[in-house]
Design a protein around this motif. Structure first.
Motif, PDB file in Angstrom:
ATOM      1  N   LEU A 123     -93.363  -6.117  66.609  1.00 35.17           N
ATOM      2  CA  LEU A 123     -93.525  -7.172  67.608  1.00 35.17           C
ATOM      3  C   LEU A 123     -92.636  -6.920  68.822  1.00 35.17           C
ATOM      4  O   LEU A 123     -93.012  -7.225  69.958  1.00 35.17           O
ATOM      5  CB  LEU A 123     -93.217  -8.537  66.990  1.00 35.17           C
ATOM      6  N   GLU A 124     -91.465  -6.374  68.599  1.00 41.37           N
ATOM      7  CA  GLU A 124     -90.547  -6.072  69.693  1.00 41.37           C
ATOM      8  C   GLU A 124     -91.131  -5.024  70.628  1.00 41.37           C
ATOM      9  O   GLU A 124     -90.945  -5.083  71.850  1.00 41.37           O
ATOM     10  CB  GLU A 124     -89.216  -5.577  69.116  1.00 41.37           C
ATOM     11  N   GLU A 125     -91.882  -4.076  70.054  1.00 42.25           N
ATOM     12  CA  GLU A 125     -92.466  -2.987  70.841  1.00 42.25           C
ATOM     13  C   GLU A 125     -93.840  -3.340  71.411  1.00 42.25           C
ATOM     14  O   GLU A 125     -94.346  -2.639  72.284  1.00 42.25           O
ATOM     15  CB  GLU A 125     -92.588  -1.739  69.960  1.00 42.25           C
ATOM     16  N   ASN A 126     -94.444  -4.417  70.919  1.00 45.41           N
ATOM     17  CA  ASN A 126     -95.798  -4.787  71.334  1.00 45.41           C
ATOM     18  C   ASN A 126     -95.852  -6.285  71.617  1.00 45.41           C
ATOM     19  O   ASN A 126     -96.226  -7.077  70.751  1.00 45.41           O
ATOM     20  CB  ASN A 126     -96.820  -4.425  70.247  1.00 45.41           C
ATOM     21  N   ASP A 127     -95.495  -6.672  72.832  1.00 41.25           N
ATOM     22  CA  ASP A 127     -95.440  -8.099  73.141  1.00 41.25           C
ATOM     23  C   ASP A 127     -96.811  -8.718  73.387  1.00 41.25           C
ATOM     24  O   ASP A 127     -96.921  -9.918  73.659  1.00 41.25           O
ATOM     25  CB  ASP A 127     -94.520  -8.372  74.331  1.00 41.25           C
ATOM     26  N   ASP A 128     -97.867  -7.883  73.290  1.00 45.74           N
ATOM     27  CA  ASP A 128     -99.220  -8.413  73.476  1.00 45.74           C
ATOM     28  C   ASP A 128     -99.953  -8.645  72.156  1.00 45.74           C
ATOM     29  O   ASP A 128    -101.155  -8.915  72.150  1.00 45.74           O
ATOM     30  CB  ASP A 128    -100.043  -7.473  74.360  1.00 45.74           C
ATOM     31  N   ILE A 129     -99.237  -8.558  71.039  1.00 45.94           N
ATOM     32  CA  ILE A 129     -99.861  -8.868  69.747  1.00 45.94           C
ATOM     33  C   ILE A 129    -100.086 -10.377  69.671  1.00 45.94           C
ATOM     34  O   ILE A 129     -99.168 -11.170  69.885  1.00 45.94           O
ATOM     35  CB  ILE A 129     -98.990  -8.371  68.577  1.00 45.94           C
ATOM     36  N   LYS A 130    -101.307 -10.768  69.364  1.00 41.30           N
ATOM     37  CA  LYS A 130    -101.681 -12.185  69.392  1.00 41.30           C
ATOM     38  C   LYS A 130    -101.331 -12.915  68.095  1.00 41.30           C
ATOM     39  O   LYS A 130    -101.026 -14.118  68.109  1.00 41.30           O
ATOM     40  CB  LYS A 130    -103.181 -12.311  69.661  1.00 41.30           C
ATOM     41  N   ALA A 131    -101.398 -12.208  66.987  1.00 38.21           N
ATOM     42  CA  ALA A 131    -101.154 -12.854  65.694  1.00 38.21           C
ATOM     43  C   ALA A 131    -100.745 -11.819  64.663  1.00 38.21           C
ATOM     44  O   ALA A 131    -101.007 -10.615  64.820  1.00 38.21           O
ATOM     45  CB  ALA A 131    -102.392 -13.605  65.225  1.00 38.21           C
ATOM     46  N   VAL A 132    -100.118 -12.301  63.609  1.00 45.92           N
ATOM     47  CA  VAL A 132     -99.738 -11.476  62.464  1.00 45.92           C
ATOM     48  C   VAL A 132    -100.363 -12.090  61.223  1.00 45.92           C
ATOM     49  O   VAL A 132    -100.240 -13.302  60.995  1.00 45.92           O
ATOM     50  CB  VAL A 132     -98.206 -11.410  62.292  1.00 45.92           C
ATOM     51  N   THR A 133    -101.062 -11.276  60.427  1.00 44.32           N
ATOM     52  CA  THR A 133    -101.656 -11.772  59.179  1.00 44.32           C
ATOM     53  C   THR A 133    -100.895 -11.212  57.981  1.00 44.32           C
ATOM     54  O   THR A 133    -100.572 -10.024  57.944  1.00 44.32           O
ATOM     55  CB  THR A 133    -103.146 -11.387  59.058  1.00 44.32           C
ATOM     56  N   VAL A 134    -100.630 -12.078  57.033  1.00 45.39           N
ATOM     57  CA  VAL A 134     -99.917 -11.697  55.817  1.00 45.39           C
ATOM     58  C   VAL A 134    -100.584 -12.367  54.627  1.00 45.39           C
ATOM     59  O   VAL A 134    -100.926 -13.549  54.682  1.00 45.39           O
ATOM     60  CB  VAL A 134     -98.433 -12.136  55.868  1.00 45.39           C
ATOM     61  N   VAL A 135    -100.773 -11.613  53.565  1.00 47.16           N
ATOM     62  CA  VAL A 135    -101.226 -12.182  52.296  1.00 47.16           C
ATOM     63  C   VAL A 135     -99.984 -12.497  51.473  1.00 47.16           C
ATOM     64  O   VAL A 135     -99.196 -11.592  51.169  1.00 47.16           O
ATOM     65  CB  VAL A 135    -102.156 -11.209  51.542  1.00 47.16           C
TER      66      VAL A 135
END
Length: 385
Positions: A123-135
């Motif tokens: 996330l620090e390297e990619n500030d354009d990530i919209k969401a994170v999915t985790v199971v």
């Protein structure tokens, strides 16, 4: 009907009172009576999610809720970070790709849990990530991911935090508001011990803002704006015809959870998991994941050398009428899985391990009969039984 004991990671045994609830007369799904039932069910659902947000019921399996979580926030080219450490983390990534998003994957060795710091680094390297999915609970591997710790990492970033609790809600610690989860999804047929065919979803205010910003969501039936509009109507309803009888069952199953108490239910699941692992070790079998990240609701075990999946699970099913689950994907034929979720108690575990002892003995292994059963009994203190 088949009286095989289901010891698989869903669907699970359903209480008679829940089955009976499905036999009630069908009512008009646009009526005040059904609106009352729907409201009570979704309010209990939010209590189990541990959130002040509204919850919504979807007629479909847990995968429908996973799809709804992604389809309502994504636009073509959006980046979604997915933790992939099993079959269902993989499914989230595939859903992202199906809706035109760019799936960035954290590939975790099957049998291990994700390191929350790794999510922070990306996330620090990619500030354009919209969401994170985790199971949360990977039933394919018997691993529980640290969703509380991941939530602490996510608090420093704008990306939405999406968590699949299909096989953990009602059986392990899930605190939607406390963990900062923006979208949480679950299914009816696992720890909630309702029949298959229902899913539930809850969204934070931040998640709703993203949903509202998507002008043309790439879904019709799972359009969450429609679910919110219908849910806010008087009387509350669903945008399309729901599975009325399954909602009766869900209502009753959630009432069972309320009566048991959520904390008591989670404690029971943890005790069953501990008993299962102790019994597995008493048989000199190897747990597939590291015990420190082992699931509270399903235990994955390496198949003993020289035994096929068909021999072990086939004997358990055909001779002793106990159904275990096999491995999935590249773990097929390498592990078997014991589900201990929903209404499972020491009684079902004793039956399961009695059958497993006899099965292993028939397959030529030296088994000290009663050792695994004793391990189950020893785990359950007298006041817990």
């Amino acid at each position: 009907m088949d009286e095989t004991l289901l010891m698989i990671p869903g669907p699970t045994r359903v209480a008679q009172r829940v089955l009976k609830a499905m036999s009630e007369n069908i009512v008009n799904h646009r009526s005040a009576l059904f609106g009352k039932i729907l409201t009570e069910t979704t309010e209990m659902m939010s209590d189990v999610f541990r959130t002040n947000n509204k919850s919504y019921l979807l007629t479909g399996s847990g995968t429908a809720a996973m799809e709804a979580a992604v389809a309502n926030i994504i636009e073509p080219g959006d980046k979604i970070l997915s933790v992939v450490g099993g079959k269902f983390g993989q499914r989230f990534a595939q859903i992202v790709e199906a809706f035109g998003g760019e799936s960035i994957r954290i590939d975790v060795e099957w049998g291990r849990a994700v390191n929350p710091d790794e999510i922070g680094y990306i996330l620090e390297e990619n500030d354009d990530i919209k969401a994170v999915t985790v199971v949360h609970n990977e039933t394919s591997t018997g691993v529980a991911n640290p969703i509380k710790e991941i939530g602490k990492i996510m608090a420093d970033y704008d990306a939405l935090y999406i968590v699949d609790t299909v096989s953990s809600l009602g059986g392990d610690e899930v605190d939607v508001d406390g963990y900062g989860i923006d979208i949480c999804v679950t299914g009816s047929q696992k720890c909630l011990a309702a029949p298959p065919g229902m899913a539930a979803i809850t969204l934070s205010d931040d998640a709703w803002r993203v949903v509202e910003s998507v002008d043309n969501p790439r879904t019709y039936y799972l359009n969450l704006k429609k679910y919110r509009k219908s849910g806010d109507a008087e009387p509350p309803e669903t945008p399309y015809t729901p599975a009325v009888s399954l909602i009766y069952a869900m209502h009753e199953a959630l009432q069972v959870i309320m009566e048991e108490g959520l904390s008591n239910r989670i404690k029971r699941h943890k005790l069953a998991a501990e008993a299962t692992r102790n019994a597995v070790k008493a048989l000199n079998l190897e747990l597939f994941p590291d015990e420190s990240v082992s699931s509270t609701t399903v235990t994955a075990v390496n198949l003993p050398e020289g035994v096929t999946d068909g021999e072990l699970r086939g004997t358990m099913r055909n001779k002793y009428h106990v159904e275990l689950a096999g491995g999935q994907d590249h773990l097929k034929g390498k592990i078997f899985r014991i589900g201990h979720m929903g209404n499972i108690t020491h009684r079902e575990l004793i039956t399961t391990f009695s059958a497993l002892e006899m099965t292993l003995r028939e397959l030529g292994f030296e088994v000290e009969m009663g050792e695994a059963v004793a391990a189950v009994a020893d785990t359950y203190l007298p006041e817990d039984v």
